[in-house]
Scaffold this active site. Structure first.
Site, PDB file in Angstrom:
ATOM      1  N   ARG A 176      48.405  36.948   5.241  1.00 24.07           N
ATOM      2  CA  ARG A 176      48.192  38.451   5.030  1.00 24.07           C
ATOM      3  C   ARG A 176      48.777  38.997   5.999  1.00 24.07           C
ATOM      4  NH1 ARG A 176      44.786  42.567   6.136  1.00 24.07           N
ATOM      5  NH2 ARG A 176      44.170  43.926   4.169  1.00 24.07           N
ATOM      6  N   LYS A 185      45.746  42.195  14.461  1.00 28.93           N
ATOM      7  CA  LYS A 185      44.338  42.358  15.169  1.00 28.93           C
ATOM      8  C   LYS A 185      44.016  42.300  16.669  1.00 28.93           C
ATOM      9  CE  LYS A 185      42.777  41.185  10.641  1.00 28.93           C
ATOM     10  NZ  LYS A 185      41.788  40.226   9.675  1.00 28.93           N
TER      11      LYS A 185
HETATM   12  N1  HH2 Z   1      41.751  41.671   7.064  1.00 29.33           N
HETATM   13  C1  HH2 Z   1      41.463  42.923   6.937  1.00 29.33           C
HETATM   14  C2  HH2 Z   1      41.263  43.374   5.512  1.00 29.33           C
HETATM   15  N2  HH2 Z   1      41.348  42.591   4.752  1.00 29.33           N
HETATM   16  N3  HH2 Z   1      41.428  40.341   3.752  1.00 29.33           N
HETATM   17  C3  HH2 Z   1      41.319  39.179   3.885  1.00 29.33           C
HETATM   18  N4  HH2 Z   1      41.389  38.286   2.875  1.00 29.33           N
HETATM   19  N5  HH2 Z   1      41.783  38.562   5.085  1.00 29.33           N
HETATM   20  C4  HH2 Z   1      41.756  39.386   6.258  1.00 29.33           C
HETATM   21  O1  HH2 Z   1      41.734  38.813   7.389  1.00 29.33           O
HETATM   22  C5  HH2 Z   1      41.546  40.891   6.007  1.00 29.33           C
HETATM   23  C6  HH2 Z   1      41.408  41.145   4.868  1.00 29.33           C
HETATM   24  C7  HH2 Z   1      41.548  43.728   8.209  1.00 29.33           C
HETATM   25  O2  HH2 Z   1      42.860  44.314   8.460  1.00 29.33           O
HETATM   26  P1  HH2 Z   1      43.601  45.638   8.186  1.00 29.33           P
HETATM   27  O3  HH2 Z   1      43.771  45.587   6.567  1.00 29.33           O
HETATM   28  O4  HH2 Z   1      44.944  45.564   9.006  1.00 29.33           O
HETATM   29  O5  HH2 Z   1      42.894  46.654   8.518  1.00 29.33           O
HETATM   30  P2  HH2 Z   1      41.624  47.655   7.825  1.00 29.33           P
HETATM   31  O6  HH2 Z   1      40.639  46.923   7.277  1.00 29.33           O
HETATM   32  O7  HH2 Z   1      41.158  48.451   9.061  1.00 29.33           O
HETATM   33  O8  HH2 Z   1      42.305  48.514   6.890  1.00 29.33           O
END
Ligand code: HH2
Length: 276
Positions: A257, A224
């Site tokens: 995660r 992030k």
């Molecule tokens: N962060 C993202 C997506 N889903 N779910 C939970 N429970 N906690 C989180 O912190 C979280 C999540 C966002 O990160 P990422 O999957 O890397 O990116 P994107 O939403 O752009 O796919």
């Protein structure tokens, strides 16, 4: 231990106190890995590799939730993740979670073998609560304000820890009132979701406050952008994400995660050995 939602065998756990959720974004536009896994075969292989490297659950998502991301339809989201969820259910023994805020998408994923709903809108949609209650699956309740497209403007708090904690505690009670067994729930303060860098840091430093809700705490700090700000770097990298994961675990996270599963698993193994 037995109160946790994940249905995996204790004997298979590498370091029992901490679970690793491996991120599998099947999207063209995700924050750090957008476009890498749009080919279902490559996505499934990556999920298998994460499970082999020690992930305890694979989190499959078909809609980016990065700040400013445009929403996608349920049909498109399901089209993206359908072959991946089906393929993984056949190939790995760890549970599959579906990272979605849409009950239609969660329903399909549960139909084909996913067993956890990871809802970045914290089960605020009553249809999502009914679904989780009815299917008796696990669920992650995450804190966010507004929606990804607009959430940057909503990153305003008097006391970020108290406000996020109150939301999560309230949503746990709403979920229980909807018939979801308490021990199927995990809470997540939502690092980066309607939070400025200083909010993310304050949350991580005060993570133990969320443990007082009485449910395991999940933290998703991996890749992030606030980590870049902390490290003074231009790009998100594994090292910063691992540092954040270890910090979160030392401050009470039960589940992290992460994108960099092998590296995080190895780092946690040493941390756990030092802790015991
Ligand atoms: N962060 C993202 C997506 N889903 N779910 C939970 N429970 N906690 C989180 O912190 C979280 C999540 C966002 O990160 P990422 O999957 O890397 O990116 P994107 O939403 O752009 O796919």
């Amino acid at each position: 231990m037995d109160e946790l939602v994940w249905r995996f065998r204790l004997a298979e756990l590498r370091f029992p106190p901490t679970r690793v959720m491996g991120v599998l974004n099947v999207t063209p536009d995700s924050f750090s890995d957008g476009g890498r896994f749009t080919d279902p075969e490559i996505a499934v292989d990556h999920g298998v590799a994460m499970a082999e490297a020690g992930a305890d659950v694979i989190d499959v998502g078909g809609e980016s939730t990065r700040p400013g991301a445009e929403p996608v339809s349920a049909a498109e989201e399901w089209r993206r993740i359908d072959p991946v969820v089906r393929g993984l259910v056949r190939k790995v023994r760890v549970p599959i979670s579906v990272d979605t805020r849409k009950p239609e998408v969660a329903t399909h994923a549960l139909d084909v073998g996913a067993s956890i709903v990871n809802d970045v809108t914290g089960l605020t949609d009553p249809r999502m609560r009914s679904l989780v209650a009815e299917r008796k699956c696990g669920a992650v309740i995450m804190h966010m304000k507004g929606e990804p497209r607009t959430m940057r403007d909503l990153a305003v708090y008097d006391d970020v820890v108290a406000e996020v904690r109150a939301f999560l505690a309230r949503q746990v009670e709403n979920a229980v009132a909807a018939g979801i067994e308490r021990d199927r729930l995990v809470v997540d303060p939502g690092i980066g979701f309607a939070k400025r860098p200083e909010h993310n840091v304050t949350i991580l430093r005060n993570l133990s406050e969320f443990g007082t809700i009485g449910r395991p705490v999940l933290v998703g700090a991996s890749r992030k952008s606030f980590l870049r700000a902390l490290a003074g770097d231009a790009v998100a990298h594994a090292e910063g994400s691992i540092a954040a994961a270890l910090f979160a675990v030392l401050h009470g996270a039960s589940i992290v995660r992460v994108h960099d599963v092998p590296q995080t698993v190895r780092a946690l193994r040493v941390l756990e050995a030092l802790r015991t």
